[in-house]
Design an enzyme around this catalytic site. Structure first.
Site, mmCIF file in Angstrom:
data_model
loop_
_atom_site.group_PDB
_atom_site.id
_atom_site.type_symbol
_atom_site.label_atom_id
_atom_site.label_comp_id
_atom_site.label_asym_id
_atom_site.label_seq_id
_atom_site.Cartn_x
_atom_site.Cartn_y
_atom_site.Cartn_z
ATOM 1 N N SER A 131 0.819 -1.215 0.000
ATOM 2 C CA SER A 131 0.000 0.000 0.000
ATOM 3 C C SER A 131 0.853 1.266 0.000
ATOM 4 C CB SER A 131 -0.883 0.005 1.248
ATOM 5 O OG SER A 131 -1.415 1.287 1.483
ATOM 6 N N TYR A 155 -2.525 5.652 -4.629
ATOM 7 C CA TYR A 155 -3.687 6.546 -4.535
ATOM 8 C C TYR A 155 -3.391 7.780 -5.379
ATOM 9 C CZ TYR A 155 -5.802 4.201 -0.463
ATOM 10 O OH TYR A 155 -6.418 3.323 0.378
ATOM 11 N N THR A 181 -6.143 2.629 -6.567
ATOM 12 C CA THR A 181 -7.376 2.544 -5.777
ATOM 13 C C THR A 181 -8.201 3.809 -5.996
ATOM 14 O OG1 THR A 181 -6.346 1.116 -4.157
ATOM 15 C CG2 THR A 181 -8.294 2.315 -3.433
ATOM 16 N N LYS A 271 -8.689 -0.605 -8.694
ATOM 17 C CA LYS A 271 -9.337 -1.246 -7.540
ATOM 18 C C LYS A 271 -10.409 -0.328 -6.954
ATOM 19 C CE LYS A 271 -8.093 -2.872 -2.862
ATOM 20 N NZ LYS A 271 -8.465 -1.793 -1.956
ATOM 21 N N HIS A 295 -13.742 -1.695 -0.742
ATOM 22 C CA HIS A 295 -12.703 -1.379 0.239
ATOM 23 C C HIS A 295 -12.987 -2.097 1.568
ATOM 24 C CE1 HIS A 295 -9.399 1.752 0.228
ATOM 25 N NE2 HIS A 295 -9.314 1.339 1.473
ATOM 26 N N GLY A 328 -14.717 -9.469 2.418
ATOM 27 C CA GLY A 328 -15.415 -10.527 3.146
ATOM 28 C C GLY A 328 -14.942 -11.933 2.834
HETATM 29 C C1 LIG Z 1 -6.651 -2.359 7.924
HETATM 30 C C2 LIG Z 1 -6.929 -2.158 6.476
HETATM 31 C C3 LIG Z 1 -6.196 -1.220 5.758
HETATM 32 C C4 LIG Z 1 -6.437 -1.037 4.400
HETATM 33 N N1 LIG Z 1 -5.652 -0.151 3.697
HETATM 34 C C5 LIG Z 1 -5.811 -0.036 2.351
HETATM 35 C C6 LIG Z 1 -4.936 0.786 1.586
HETATM 36 O O1 LIG Z 1 -4.018 1.414 2.100
HETATM 37 N N2 LIG Z 1 -5.155 0.843 0.249
HETATM 38 C C7 LIG Z 1 -6.159 0.147 -0.376
HETATM 39 O O2 LIG Z 1 -6.314 0.238 -1.589
HETATM 40 N N3 LIG Z 1 -6.988 -0.646 0.335
HETATM 41 C C8 LIG Z 1 -6.831 -0.766 1.674
HETATM 42 N N4 LIG Z 1 -7.658 -1.602 2.380
HETATM 43 C C9 LIG Z 1 -8.696 -2.368 1.680
HETATM 44 C C10 LIG Z 1 -8.152 -3.726 1.225
HETATM 45 O O3 LIG Z 1 -7.222 -3.574 0.185
HETATM 46 C C11 LIG Z 1 -9.300 -4.613 0.708
HETATM 47 O O4 LIG Z 1 -10.035 -3.910 -0.262
HETATM 48 C C12 LIG Z 1 -10.232 -5.084 1.828
HETATM 49 O O5 LIG Z 1 -9.509 -5.335 2.991
HETATM 50 C C13 LIG Z 1 -10.976 -6.331 1.394
HETATM 51 O O6 LIG Z 1 -11.870 -6.740 2.379
HETATM 52 P P1 LIG Z 1 -11.531 -7.857 3.491
HETATM 53 O O7 LIG Z 1 -10.692 -7.154 4.517
HETATM 54 O O8 LIG Z 1 -12.868 -8.230 4.020
HETATM 55 O O9 LIG Z 1 -10.779 -8.968 2.826
HETATM 56 C C14 LIG Z 1 -7.449 -1.782 3.749
HETATM 57 C C15 LIG Z 1 -8.181 -2.728 4.473
HETATM 58 C C16 LIG Z 1 -7.922 -2.929 5.824
HETATM 59 C C17 LIG Z 1 -8.719 -3.963 6.558
#
Ligand SMILES: Cc1cc2nc3c(=O)[nH]c(=O)nc-3n(C[C@H](O)[C@H](O)[C@H](O)COP(=O)(O)O)c2cc1C
Length: 399
Positions: A131, A155, A181, A271, A295, A328
Site C-alpha cells: 500500500s 492513490y 485505488t 481497484k 474497500h 469478506g
Molecule cells: C486495515 C486495512 C487497511 C487497508 N488499507 C488499504 C490501503 O491502504 N489501500 C487500499 O487500496 N486498500 C486498503 N484496504 C482495503 C483492502 O485492500 C481490501 O479492499 C479489503 O480489505 C478487502 O476486504 P476484506 O478485509 O474483508 O478482505 C485496507 C483494508 C484494511 C482492513
C-alpha cells in the site's frame, strides 16, 4: 444384561494421544479462530482499526452474508484425487486464485509487517500489493522478499508530482503491476476509530498506557523495533481521516487513469470499481484488470456487495480485462464461489491481517495454508478437477 470386565491399562493407553503440537496458531483451523487470537494479542484500537468498517458497517456484514448465501452444485463420482489450483494473473502463473490486498499501517498490527506478508506470498506463489500507506518502503520490501510477485498500490494525490515519483520508484525497484485505488475520494467514516481516538502513530494517552499493561508484548515490540512511520509519506501525527483528506484528490476523474496509463507501461489494475459502467470506463482508459471492491466496507457504507456486483462487471469487461474481487473473503470456499461466478482471483485483506496480529509471519503463513487447503478441498468436494473448470452453474445465491 451386559457382561462387564475390569478396564485394561494397555487398551486405555492406546486411546490417549498427546495433543497435536505447534501451539495456538497450528490449532487455529479457520480464519475466525485466528481473529479470536488476534483480538487478545493487540490493543483494542489496533484490532478495531483492522476489523472495523465505515458507518454502521452494513457493507461489511452484507459481504459476509452474500458468501453465506452461496449454495454449491457438486458433481459426484468424478476423479478428484488430484486437483489443479493454479491460474494465471496478469499473464503470469499463480499457485492459487487469491492474493494479498494492500493494507495501510501493516507494521502496526505486528512489527514484522509488510515483509512478513510478502515472504508468505512468495512461498504461497501468490501476489501481494504493497500500500501507499504502507509502513515498509518499496525498496526495503523488494529486499526482504525478492522472489515475491510485488504489486504497488497507488492513490491519486493532490500532489501529482509526488504520485508520479512513487510510480518511478515502483518501476525502479521491479514492481510488477500498479494497483490504482479509486474508491477514496475522501475518508470513509470509521466510527470505531473515532470512538477509540485512534491516531498514527498511536498516541500515549492515559487509556493507551493502561491498555499497554494488558498487551505488553505488542507495546514492547512497538517501542523496541524500527519506529512506525509511513514509508511513502512524510510523517504524520494526526488521525487517519485527517491524513486522507489532506492528501487525497477528490477531483480525480477517469482522465487520471488515462494519464497513469501513459506513465506506466506495466500492467495496470484499478481497484474499487463497483458497477459494470465504471468498469467499462476504466478499461477503456487502459486498465488491464479491475478489482470489484468496496474497500472491505471501509468507504461508502451500503455500497454494492462485491459478490452480487461481480456478474455485471464480468459481463461488461470480462472479455477485455481480468476481474478480481475482494471484501469478506474468509475461506477457500469463498474464493472458489467467486471464481465460479467469473472472478479471476480474490484478494484478502483482514484475513491475513488477523494472522499477522495473531502471530506475525507464522500467523500469515497459517492463513495462506488454511485458504490453500480449503480451495483444494472445496474443488474436490465439488467434483471439479481444476480452477480453470469452475463455471457459474456451480453456484447459486440463495435469496
Ligand atoms: C486495515 C486495512 C487497511 C487497508 N488499507 C488499504 C490501503 O491502504 N489501500 C487500499 O487500496 N486498500 C486498503 N484496504 C482495503 C483492502 O485492500 C481490501 O479492499 C479489503 O480489505 C478487502 O476486504 P476484506 O478485509 O474483508 O478482505 C485496507 C483494508 C484494511 C482492513
Amino acid at each position: 444384561m451386559v457382561a462387564r470386565r475390569m478396564p485394561r491399562w494397555s487398551e486405555f493407553a492406546q486411546l490417549v494421544r498427546p495433543r497435536a503440537g505447534g501451539g495456538r496458531l497450528a490449532r487455529a483451523v479457520t480464519i475466525g479462530d485466528l481473529r479470536e487470537i488476534a483480538r487478545r494479542r493487540v490493543p483494542r484500537a489496533v484490532f478495531d482499526y483492522t476489523d472495523g468498517a465505515a458507518g454502521a458497517e452494513i457493507s461489511l456484514r452484507r459481504s459476509r452474508e452474500a458468501f453465506e448465501r452461496v449454495e454449491f452444485r457438486p458433481s459426484v463420482l468424478r476423479d478428484v484425487s488430484v486437483v489443479d489450483t493454479t491460474t494465471t494473473l496478469l499473464g503470469r502463473p499463480a499457485s492459487l486464485p487469491f492474493g494479498f490486498a494492500p493494507t495501510g499501517f501493516t507494521r502496526l498490527m505486528h512489527t514484522e509487517g509488510e515483509a512478513a506478508v510478502a515472504r508468505v506470498a512468495a512461498r504461497a506463489g501468490v501476489p501481494y500489493a504493497l500500500s501507499t500507506m504502507g509502513t515498509t518502503s518499496m525498496e526495503a520490501l523488494a529486499e526482504a522478499a525478492p522472489d515475491a510477485r510485488r504489486w504497488f498500490q497507488l492513490y491519486l494525490w493532490r500532489d501529482r508530482e509526488a504520485s508520479r515519483a512513487l510510480v518511478q520508484r515502483a518501476r525502479a525497484c521491479g514492481y510488477e503491476a500498479l494497483v490504482l485505488t479509486v474508491d477514496v475520494p475522501v475518508a470513509g467514516p470509521r466510527l470505531r476509530d473515532v470512538r477509540n481516538g485512534f491516531s498514527i502513530p498511536p498516541a500515549l494517552t492515559l487509556r493507551t498506557v493502561a491498555n499497554a499493561a494488558v498487551h505488553p508484548r505488542w507495546w514492547v515490540d512497538l517501542l523496541t523495533t524500527e519506529p512506525l512511520t509511513f514509508a511513502s509519506l512524510q510523517s504524520w501525527g494526526g488521525t487517519i481521516a485527517e491524513l486522507v483528506d489532506r492528501l487525497f484528490e477528490p477531483s480525480a476523474t477517469v482522465s487520471d487513469v488515462r494519464a497513469l496509463r501513459e506513465d506506466w507501461s506495466g500492467p495496470l489494475v484499478v481497484k474499487g470499481v463497483q458497477t459494470g459502467v465504471d468498469a467499462r470506463a476504466v478499461v477503456d482508459a487502459g486498465a488491464d484488470a479491475v478489482v470489484v471492491s468496496n474497500h472491505g466496507g471501509r468507504q461508502l457504507d451500503r455500497a454494492p456487495t462485491p459478490l452480487e456486483a461481480l456478474p455485471d462487471v464480468v459481463a461488461s469487461v470480462g472479455d477485455r480485462a481480468e476481474v478480481y474481487l475482494d471484501g469478506g473473503v474468509m475461506d477457500g470456499a469463498d474464493v472458489v464461489a467467486a471464481v465460479a461466478l467469473g472472478a479471476r482471483a480474490c484478494f484478502v485483506g483482514r484475513a491475513y491481517l488477523y494472522g499477522l496480529m495473531a502471530g506475525g509471519e507464522r500467523g500469515v503463513q497459517r492463513v495462506a495454508d488454511i485458504l490453500a487447503r480449503d480451495v483444494t478441498r472445496t474443488l474436490q468436494l465439488l467434483g471439479v478437477g481444476s480452477v480453470a473448470e469452475l463455471t457459474p452453474d456451480r453456484v447459486r445465491l440463495r435469496p
